[in-house]
Write an enzyme that holds these catalytic residues in place. Sequence first.
Site, PDB file in Angstrom:
ATOM      1  N   LYS A 168       0.841  -1.212   0.000  1.00  0.00           N
ATOM      2  CA  LYS A 168       0.000   0.000   0.000  1.00  0.00           C
ATOM      3  C   LYS A 168       0.877   1.265   0.000  1.00  0.00           C
ATOM      4  O   LYS A 168       1.971   1.244  -0.545  1.00  0.00           O
ATOM      5  CB  LYS A 168      -0.972  -0.021   1.184  1.00  0.00           C
ATOM      6  CG  LYS A 168      -1.727  -1.338   1.277  1.00  0.00           C
ATOM      7  CD  LYS A 168      -2.901  -1.261   2.205  1.00  0.00           C
ATOM      8  CE  LYS A 168      -3.483  -2.654   2.391  1.00  0.00           C
ATOM      9  NZ  LYS A 168      -4.764  -2.633   3.064  1.00  0.00           N
ATOM     10  N   GLU A 189     -11.414 -10.699  -1.413  1.00  0.00           N
ATOM     11  CA  GLU A 189     -11.090  -9.905  -0.231  1.00  0.00           C
ATOM     12  C   GLU A 189     -12.371  -9.303   0.345  1.00  0.00           C
ATOM     13  O   GLU A 189     -12.810  -8.229  -0.107  1.00  0.00           O
ATOM     14  CB  GLU A 189     -10.129  -8.780  -0.608  1.00  0.00           C
ATOM     15  CG  GLU A 189      -8.808  -9.269  -1.159  1.00  0.00           C
ATOM     16  CD  GLU A 189      -7.702  -8.254  -0.898  1.00  0.00           C
ATOM     17  OE1 GLU A 189      -6.734  -8.619  -0.236  1.00  0.00           O
ATOM     18  OE2 GLU A 189      -7.836  -7.096  -1.320  1.00  0.00           O
ATOM     19  N   HIS A 228      -8.498  -3.163  -6.281  1.00  0.00           N
ATOM     20  CA  HIS A 228      -8.458  -3.333  -4.815  1.00  0.00           C
ATOM     21  C   HIS A 228      -9.617  -2.542  -4.198  1.00  0.00           C
ATOM     22  O   HIS A 228      -9.984  -1.466  -4.698  1.00  0.00           O
ATOM     23  CB  HIS A 228      -7.120  -2.829  -4.280  1.00  0.00           C
ATOM     24  CG  HIS A 228      -6.895  -3.190  -2.847  1.00  0.00           C
ATOM     25  ND1 HIS A 228      -7.447  -2.464  -1.811  1.00  0.00           N
ATOM     26  CD2 HIS A 228      -6.222  -4.202  -2.279  1.00  0.00           C
ATOM     27  CE1 HIS A 228      -7.102  -3.027  -0.660  1.00  0.00           C
ATOM     28  NE2 HIS A 228      -6.362  -4.087  -0.919  1.00  0.00           N
ATOM     29  N   SER A 244      -6.694  -9.604   6.575  1.00  0.00           N
ATOM     30  CA  SER A 244      -6.109  -9.916   7.876  1.00  0.00           C
ATOM     31  C   SER A 244      -5.415 -11.280   7.928  1.00  0.00           C
ATOM     32  O   SER A 244      -5.475 -11.973   8.938  1.00  0.00           O
ATOM     33  CB  SER A 244      -7.175  -9.787   8.974  1.00  0.00           C
ATOM     34  OG  SER A 244      -7.664  -8.457   9.030  1.00  0.00           O
TER      35      SER A 244
HETATM   36  C1  PEP Z   1      -5.146  -5.948   1.430  1.00  0.00           C
HETATM   37  O1  PEP Z   1      -4.866  -4.769   1.503  1.00  0.00           O
HETATM   38  O2  PEP Z   1      -5.307  -6.473   0.312  1.00  0.00           O
HETATM   39  C2  PEP Z   1      -5.287  -6.699   2.668  1.00  0.00           C
HETATM   40  C3  PEP Z   1      -5.766  -7.910   2.602  1.00  0.00           C
HETATM   41  O3  PEP Z   1      -4.925  -6.050   3.827  1.00  0.00           O
HETATM   42  P1  PEP Z   1      -4.768  -6.720   5.306  1.00  0.00           P
HETATM   43  O4  PEP Z   1      -3.963  -8.002   5.106  1.00  0.00           O
HETATM   44  O5  PEP Z   1      -4.026  -5.704   6.095  1.00  0.00           O
HETATM   45  O6  PEP Z   1      -6.123  -7.013   5.801  1.00  0.00           O
END
Ligand code: PEP
Length: 256
Positions: free
Chosen positions: A11, A167, A95, A213
């Site tokens: 990110k 996601e 995303h 996560s």
């Molecule tokens: C992401 O940004 O694609 C993501 C899954 O973030 P996190 O692992 O911090 O939840």
Amino acid sequence: MRKPIIAGNWKLNKTINEAAQLVTLLKRQIPDTQHVDVVICPVVTALAAVSEILIDSDIQLGAQDLYWEEKGAFTGQVSGSLLKDAGAKYVIVGHSERRQFFNETHETVNKKAKAALKNGLTPIVCVGEMLAERESQTTFQVIEAQLKGAFAGFSADEMSRIILAYEPVWAIGTGKVATPAQAQEVHLFIRKEISILFGEEVARGIRIQYGGSVKADNIAELMRQADIDGALVGGASLDANGFSDIVKNAQVAALK
Ligand code: PEP
């Protein structure tokens, strides 16, 4: 057999120097990618420097976004060919943060995924429902619309070059990971949808990552699910030990 793939989405984090330090550690701590592909996606300004460091490593490089036009009067944008030039082989598309904060739509995701393929980049296309959508039991409709929108006009051959990431938005950066059963249910649904849209062979071969996560202590159980082929990792990919432990545990799970 689908080779699992773990990707780290850094990110908006890390200067060029910090990125170089992290990738130098990762190279040492992840010497082997025989059983699991590993990709890291730094900020665009660090791509070229990180690419240099990765020259003698099997860890691969990805970007976090691209623009669909090649060149011209598009101030601030970066095209697929420029990402390739900087050393990227993969690019994240759609995303949820881009959908939420930067007006990403089905149409722009579609154009970006097409442009990535045209430039020889592998798109990691993200789909996922918001908390309210899960609570109103519309998860499958949301995912179906995202898949149909993202891949409208794609051939089966183009689709076979895509990586998907499921996601759930409520699990991103919240510490609230989907249970393996919750994730598997949606992954299976996605694979069935891909089969309907692009045929059985494409569906069987396509890799679907889980994201939200993911940590070293939950990756193995997620990967044990039949339709989960790795992970897209945000927060935990910013730490060398955390990310390399995720990769190690994914490798152990992949061998079982
Ligand atoms: C992401 O940004 O694609 C993501 C899954 O973030 P996190 O692992 O911090 O939840």
